[in-house]
Enzyme design. Sequence first.
Site, PDB file in Angstrom:
ATOM      1  N   GLY A  51       0.845  -1.198   0.000  1.00 50.30           N
ATOM      2  CA  GLY A  51       0.000   0.000   0.000  1.00 50.30           C
ATOM      3  C   GLY A  51       0.873   1.237   0.000  1.00 50.30           C
ATOM      4  O   GLY A  51       2.047   1.159   0.375  1.00 50.30           O
ATOM      5  N   CYS A  78       5.397  -6.057   1.656  1.00 52.07           N
ATOM      6  CA  CYS A  78       5.708  -4.629   1.706  1.00 52.07           C
ATOM      7  C   CYS A  78       4.961  -3.936   2.857  1.00 52.07           C
ATOM      8  O   CYS A  78       5.307  -4.138   4.013  1.00 52.07           O
ATOM      9  CB  CYS A  78       5.411  -3.996   0.347  1.00 52.07           C
ATOM     10  SG  CYS A  78       6.191  -2.392   0.162  1.00 52.07           S
ATOM     11  N   TYR A  79       3.906  -3.178   2.585  1.00 49.89           N
ATOM     12  CA  TYR A  79       3.152  -2.544   3.673  1.00 49.89           C
ATOM     13  C   TYR A  79       2.647  -3.615   4.648  1.00 49.89           C
ATOM     14  O   TYR A  79       2.646  -3.409   5.864  1.00 49.89           O
ATOM     15  CB  TYR A  79       1.965  -1.778   3.081  1.00 49.89           C
ATOM     16  CG  TYR A  79       1.176  -0.985   4.089  1.00 49.89           C
ATOM     17  CD1 TYR A  79       1.558   0.302   4.437  1.00 49.89           C
ATOM     18  CD2 TYR A  79       0.051  -1.531   4.711  1.00 49.89           C
ATOM     19  CE1 TYR A  79       0.838   1.035   5.368  1.00 49.89           C
ATOM     20  CE2 TYR A  79      -0.682  -0.806   5.641  1.00 49.89           C
ATOM     21  CZ  TYR A  79      -0.281   0.478   5.964  1.00 49.89           C
ATOM     22  OH  TYR A  79      -0.997   1.193   6.898  1.00 49.89           O
ATOM     23  N   HIS A 164       8.249  -7.457  -3.783  1.00 46.43           N
ATOM     24  CA  HIS A 164       6.980  -7.924  -4.376  1.00 46.43           C
ATOM     25  C   HIS A 164       7.158  -9.232  -5.147  1.00 46.43           C
ATOM     26  O   HIS A 164       7.695  -9.215  -6.257  1.00 46.43           O
ATOM     27  CB  HIS A 164       6.431  -6.849  -5.320  1.00 46.43           C
ATOM     28  CG  HIS A 164       5.954  -5.636  -4.598  1.00 46.43           C
ATOM     29  ND1 HIS A 164       4.677  -5.510  -4.114  1.00 46.43           N
ATOM     30  CD2 HIS A 164       6.605  -4.508  -4.226  1.00 46.43           C
ATOM     31  CE1 HIS A 164       4.551  -4.352  -3.491  1.00 46.43           C
ATOM     32  NE2 HIS A 164       5.716  -3.729  -3.545  1.00 46.43           N
ATOM     33  N   GLU A 166       4.775 -10.833  -6.504  1.00 44.06           N
ATOM     34  CA  GLU A 166       3.690 -10.973  -7.486  1.00 44.06           C
ATOM     35  C   GLU A 166       4.017 -10.346  -8.833  1.00 44.06           C
ATOM     36  O   GLU A 166       3.311 -10.547  -9.801  1.00 44.06           O
ATOM     37  CB  GLU A 166       2.392 -10.362  -6.921  1.00 44.06           C
ATOM     38  CG  GLU A 166       2.364  -8.849  -6.749  1.00 44.06           C
ATOM     39  CD  GLU A 166       2.988  -8.347  -5.446  1.00 44.06           C
ATOM     40  OE1 GLU A 166       3.814  -9.079  -4.875  1.00 44.06           O
ATOM     41  OE2 GLU A 166       2.683  -7.219  -5.037  1.00 44.06           O
ATOM     42  N   ASP A 221     -15.269  -7.997 -23.777  1.00 49.06           N
ATOM     43  CA  ASP A 221     -15.750  -7.988 -22.398  1.00 49.06           C
ATOM     44  C   ASP A 221     -17.278  -8.029 -22.333  1.00 49.06           C
ATOM     45  O   ASP A 221     -17.850  -8.843 -21.599  1.00 49.06           O
ATOM     46  CB  ASP A 221     -15.231  -6.755 -21.645  1.00 49.06           C
ATOM     47  CG  ASP A 221     -13.714  -6.653 -21.731  1.00 49.06           C
ATOM     48  OD1 ASP A 221     -13.073  -7.696 -21.951  1.00 49.06           O
ATOM     49  OD2 ASP A 221     -13.182  -5.536 -21.585  1.00 49.06           O
ATOM     50  N   LYS A 365      -8.100  -9.312 -18.870  1.00 51.79           N
ATOM     51  CA  LYS A 365      -8.500  -9.616 -20.247  1.00 51.79           C
ATOM     52  C   LYS A 365      -8.186 -11.066 -20.652  1.00 51.79           C
ATOM     53  O   LYS A 365      -9.021 -11.738 -21.236  1.00 51.79           O
ATOM     54  CB  LYS A 365      -7.760  -8.646 -21.164  1.00 51.79           C
ATOM     55  CG  LYS A 365      -8.261  -8.598 -22.554  1.00 51.79           C
ATOM     56  CD  LYS A 365      -9.518  -7.800 -22.621  1.00 51.79           C
ATOM     57  CE  LYS A 365      -9.659  -6.913 -23.785  1.00 51.79           C
ATOM     58  NZ  LYS A 365     -10.689  -5.893 -23.546  1.00 51.79           N
TER      59      LYS A 365
END
Length: 509
Positions: A51, A78-79, A164, A166, A221, A365
């Site tokens: 964050g 992280c945060y 991170h 991810e 979409d 997507k």
Amino acid sequence: MIAVINFGGQYCHLIARKIRELGVKAEIFSNLISAEELNELNPAGIILSGGPASVNELNAPKMDAEILKLGIPVLGICYGLQLITKELGGLVKPGKTKEYGKNFIEVKGNDPLFEGLYNEQVWISHFDAVKKPPKNFVVSSSTSGCPVASMFSEEKNIFGLQFHPEVHHTPNGKKILENFLKICKAKKDWKISSVLNEMQKEIKVKVKDKKVIMGVSGGVDSLVASVIIHKTIPNQLFCVFIDNGLMRKNEKEYIEKLYKKMKFKHFFSVNAEKEFLSALKGVFDPEEKRKIIGHTFIKVFEDVAFDLQNEFGKISFLGQGTIYPDRIESAEPSETASKIKSHHNVTLPEKMHFDLVEPLREFYKDEVRKIGQKLKIQKEFLNRHPFPGPGLSVRVLGEVTKEKLEILREVDFIFIDELKKEKFYYKTWQALAALLPVKAVGVKGDERDYSYIVALRAVNSVDGMTADWTRIPDDLLEKISSRILNEVNGVGRVLYDISQKPPATIEFE
Ligand code: XMP
């Protein structure tokens, strides 16, 4: 299920997505969720996201500290790591140096999160850092500028990473997340088919026997979202295609055929070309054009909804093909994220009080395309290039007129047709043509010619945020250009756009 708690980080949703890629269900929750609520959901593990705030700020997003006592494995990123530190009595302070970007960790000890990993490239971005870990926590890696790049407590089953895992730039990040899933003993049973079942269940519970109206555009979409809703409540869904006169050649017929083929019970196509073109008359400014198109769409949509309600009875829901990136851009996912820009897909008819049905709101997507494949929607429809909501109006530079639109439609048709014929269409991310509001001199036969200039643009991109121009082979460009010059009246020159984004954008306006 893995519960991901959102502290407003831009990568929060990416964490959930990576967990899903590893075959485990992941859901995102607000940081206001209580330990009790979370415990009732019985997650196999909990991830606290990053964050933008500092845990030491007065208004920094907090968590229910009881979550750390549930006995469920927790991973703070992280945060999240800094919050764990603060809640459990450690110390977080601004680091000696700020670290942004690529770095390397040196792994030490036997943190199960790093099983099979040693020295790794990581992506790290922080100002604050852990100065003193909480009691009984062991530091398991460091970078050159960050002594506590990770820590863990085996006894508490709590783990923290300053970097991170991810993101793409932590090449073995997925392995770290996989190790966490092992620690959680999470079941790998997340499949597209189970997602579809859940979406359908959710739609049924929400909509019950009420009616849903949905604007469809032919884009991936709205197509996939409408197919899911139709599959669930075929008689209650009313799909509306509004032809704004700014579509590509044959688009209306293409979409009508598509929905007919899929046997939609209530599909309505509305010709609103006149309304749009007269509203755009005399307007040159690109932002003004977008605004007018947005307002006109809402007006036409309201009229259609009104007529449908007169004929079929009250409509209570609005179906939308909103996907996750639309929401990131509008900063909807969390109160703590910073707003980047608003997006047309989230715009609602203001006067209408519809509840939303957005089955794809959690997905990216490529996940939407996979869901579409599962629904047996033909690849041709799922893999179309993106097309902007305001249509060809952002490609007719300056004032939009029917004459210019017709020229551009022909040019665009030839361009796309040749790319498809030469099997180049799927080698580029998006291809488009634009009509410049100027004319150039030429010679046709023995006569002087004075006609419009068109520009062709094709780009390679991953997400449309950055883009490079596509190197279309010379002979293919030549063929496209000579077809355009020979077949389209009113065009005297063809240019190829070699601008990158940034500083250019993909569209011309
Ligand atoms: P830009 O021009 O911003 O485009 O580089 C990035 C991607 O977004 C599409 N685009 C839009 N899509 N409404 C949309 O639905 C819009 O107003 C809009 N403007 C740009 C563009 O086609 C490209 O794929």
